[in-house]
Write an enzyme that holds these catalytic residues in place. Structure first.
Site, PDB file in Angstrom:
ATOM      1  N   ILE A 151       0.831  -1.202   0.000  1.00 22.54           N
ATOM      2  CA  ILE A 151       0.000   0.000   0.000  1.00 22.54           C
ATOM      3  C   ILE A 151       0.864   1.250   0.000  1.00 22.54           C
ATOM      4  CG2 ILE A 151      -1.669   1.335   1.348  1.00 22.54           C
ATOM      5  CD1 ILE A 151      -2.870  -1.339   2.249  1.00 22.54           C
ATOM      6  N   ASP A 170      10.696   2.824   6.700  1.00 22.21           N
ATOM      7  CA  ASP A 170      10.358   1.420   6.883  1.00 22.21           C
ATOM      8  C   ASP A 170      11.575   0.725   7.472  1.00 22.21           C
ATOM      9  OD1 ASP A 170       8.104  -0.656   5.195  1.00 22.21           O
ATOM     10  OD2 ASP A 170       9.745  -1.452   6.391  1.00 22.21           O
ATOM     11  N   ALA A 227      -4.718   4.348   8.273  1.00 28.42           N
ATOM     12  CA  ALA A 227      -5.532   3.341   7.584  1.00 28.42           C
ATOM     13  C   ALA A 227      -4.875   1.975   7.735  1.00 28.42           C
ATOM     14  CB  ALA A 227      -5.696   3.702   6.106  1.00 28.42           C
ATOM     15  N   SER A 228      -4.166   1.772   8.859  1.00 31.64           N
ATOM     16  CA  SER A 228      -3.452   0.505   9.050  1.00 31.64           C
ATOM     17  C   SER A 228      -4.155  -0.352  10.103  1.00 31.64           C
ATOM     18  CB  SER A 228      -1.996   0.776   9.426  1.00 31.64           C
ATOM     19  OG  SER A 228      -1.897   1.548  10.605  1.00 31.64           O
ATOM     20  N   ASP A 253      -9.458   5.337   9.883  1.00 35.56           N
ATOM     21  CA  ASP A 253     -10.330   4.285   9.338  1.00 35.56           C
ATOM     22  C   ASP A 253     -10.357   3.044  10.218  1.00 35.56           C
ATOM     23  OD1 ASP A 253     -12.005   3.200   7.217  1.00 35.56           O
ATOM     24  OD2 ASP A 253     -10.307   1.920   6.680  1.00 35.56           O
ATOM     25  N   GLU A 258     -13.597  -2.352  17.522  1.00 36.77           N
ATOM     26  CA  GLU A 258     -14.568  -2.003  16.484  1.00 36.77           C
ATOM     27  C   GLU A 258     -15.849  -2.808  16.669  1.00 36.77           C
ATOM     28  OE1 GLU A 258     -12.623  -2.590  12.731  1.00 36.77           O
ATOM     29  OE2 GLU A 258     -11.200  -0.946  13.060  1.00 36.77           O
ATOM     30  N   HIS A 281     -13.671   1.431   8.972  1.00 37.10           N
ATOM     31  CA  HIS A 281     -12.778   0.378   8.461  1.00 37.10           C
ATOM     32  C   HIS A 281     -13.193  -0.033   7.045  1.00 37.10           C
ATOM     33  CE1 HIS A 281      -9.960  -3.050   9.957  1.00 37.10           C
ATOM     34  NE2 HIS A 281      -9.716  -2.738   8.692  1.00 37.10           N
ATOM     35  N   GLY A 283     -11.346   0.983   4.233  1.00 38.65           N
ATOM     36  CA  GLY A 283     -10.260   1.227   3.295  1.00 38.65           C
ATOM     37  C   GLY A 283     -10.272   0.284   2.108  1.00 38.65           C
ATOM     38  N   GLY A 284     -10.518  -0.993   2.366  1.00 37.91           N
ATOM     39  CA  GLY A 284     -10.565  -1.968   1.283  1.00 37.91           C
ATOM     40  C   GLY A 284     -11.973  -2.340   0.861  1.00 37.91           C
TER      41      GLY A 284
END
Length: 397
Positions: A151, A170, A227-228, A253, A258, A281, A283-284
């Site tokens: 991503i 990273d 968004a992770s 997100d 949740e 949640h 994002g996908g």
């Protein structure tokens, strides 16, 4: 053969599993540990998304379970070690929703930079606010991407196309895309980024990864996006920095806890804040991504269960044998100790079996070998392997 799929997995997954001979029980919501144990009696394949947790207790009770498909990117909701020790393969969709997540993040960057959440709310409240105060273009701004995997790298490419500069951090040694520039520490990234976007995984070591210290180190009036995974961020600290004005806006997100089902109540310390976007949640959650995920993971489950392929398994040694043609195949999952392959081949040689193809892979304490033969393998040889002290399971096709 039975499959249980939960959490509104796309019908493409059901179609594929049914076409391979499975009776599919498709349910809309997640299940608790007790509910899941009760529902897994006689089930061979389990499909979940992020809200169903598969614990060691669930795995111990699920006697006939062969594989679990996580119809999402993450797999931290499954006890992968316990699944591996029981020979239960776990598969996910590491690439299928990448574009959908990237598009959401790009949309949020633009919306936050233009302070659209406030503009939209005021219009619904009947207030005409045409001021440009606090509204900016994203062109020329610096995007800091924390986590430069599938991503993160695609986000980097799209952001550059919008005229943004990109820096990334990273811990893994990943090559830069386009004109993106690597930073050698998170602090270096936070010092220069106008927008910080998190794309790291949910492993336990990442809990609380981004908190008060990191928010304080961000540039004044910068933007923050997560968004992770919800557990990687201290949202109380984010609230404090939004209220103080240090953070000009945020988009979130994912949350530490949740709701389990559609329509359940949701609460967060971030509710009600100006220029803060909260999404459930999603994002996908595009039709394109969910269809691709449904197809991808269902195919991996079917090929594992019906042909012995462990390609892209996240917890078993990866073996990608050729498609099963007329002939006979044996899969042997075993403890990774010296001499197992020699033992296996000696057993078949003594039985006079004619082996025509063989594939072996080892990962950590496990080894997996797929063997093809021109004729049915002798029952005595198969049973001898099953009795081996090194054997976790033997399956034939």
């Amino acid at each position: 053969m039975k499959a249980l799929v939960l959490e509104n997995i796309h019908p493409a997954a059901v179609d594929i599993l049914e076409s391979r001979g499975y009776e599919v029980d498709a349910r809309p919501g997640a299940l608790s540990e007790g509910e899941l144990i009760a529902s897994l009696d006689g089930v061979n394949l389990l499909g979940i998304r992020s809200n169903t947790t598969v614990t060691a207790r669930v795995l111990a009770e699920a006697r006939g379970l062969e594989a679990i498909g996580c119809f999402c990117i993450g797999t931290n909701q499954v006890d992968l070690g316990a699944a591996a020790q029981q020979g239960i393969g776990v598969f996910n969709a590491p690439y299928s929703n990448t574009r959908s997540v990237v598009e959401l993040v790009i949309g949020e960057i633009i919306a936050l930079a233009r302070r659209l959440p406030e503009k939209i709310q005021r219009m619904h409240d009947g207030v005409w606010d045409k001021s440009a105060r606090g509204s900016h273009e994203v062109r020329g701004r610096t995007l800091g991407i924390v986590g430069y995997g599938n991503i993160g790298t695609q986000l980097s490419n799209v952001a550059e196309a919008l005229g943004m500069s990109v820096v990334f951090y990273d811990k893994a040694d990943r090559p830069a895309h386009g004109n993106a520039r690597r930073t050698h520490s998170l602090a270096e990234l936070l010092a220069v980024a106008d927008v910080v976007s998190l794309h790291i995984d949910g492993r336990p070591g990442n809990a609380g990864f981004f908190g008060a210290k990191e928010f304080a180190a961000m540039k004044p009036r910068s933007l923050f996006i997560n968004a992770s995974r919800g557990m990687v961020v201290d949202y109380d600290s984010l609230r404090d920095h939004v209220l103080s004005g240090h953070i000009a806006g945020a988009a979130v997100d994912v949350f530490p806890v949740e709701p389990k089902a559609q329509g359940d109540p949701f609460d967060s310390v971030l509710r009600g804040l100006d220029n803060v976007i909260l999404t459930p949640h999603v994002g996908g959650s595009t039709q394109e991504a969910q269809q691709e995920i449904g197809w991808f993971v269902a195919e991996k489950l079917a090929r594992f269960a019906l042909e012995g392929s462990t390609a892209l398994s996240v917890n078993l040694p990866p073996v990608l044998p050729p498609a099963l043609t007329p002939g006979h195949r044996l899969g042997f999952l075993h403890h990774n100790v010296p001499g197992v392959l020699a033992e296996l081949n000696a057993v078949f040689a003594a039985a006079g079996d004619n082996l025509i193809d063989q594939h072996l892979s080892t990962t950590g304490g496990l080894g997996y070998v797929v063997t093809d033969a021109s004729e049915p393998l002798s029952t005595e040889a198969v049973e001898q392997l099953r009795r081996s002290e090194h054997c976790l399971w033997v399956r034939t096709w």
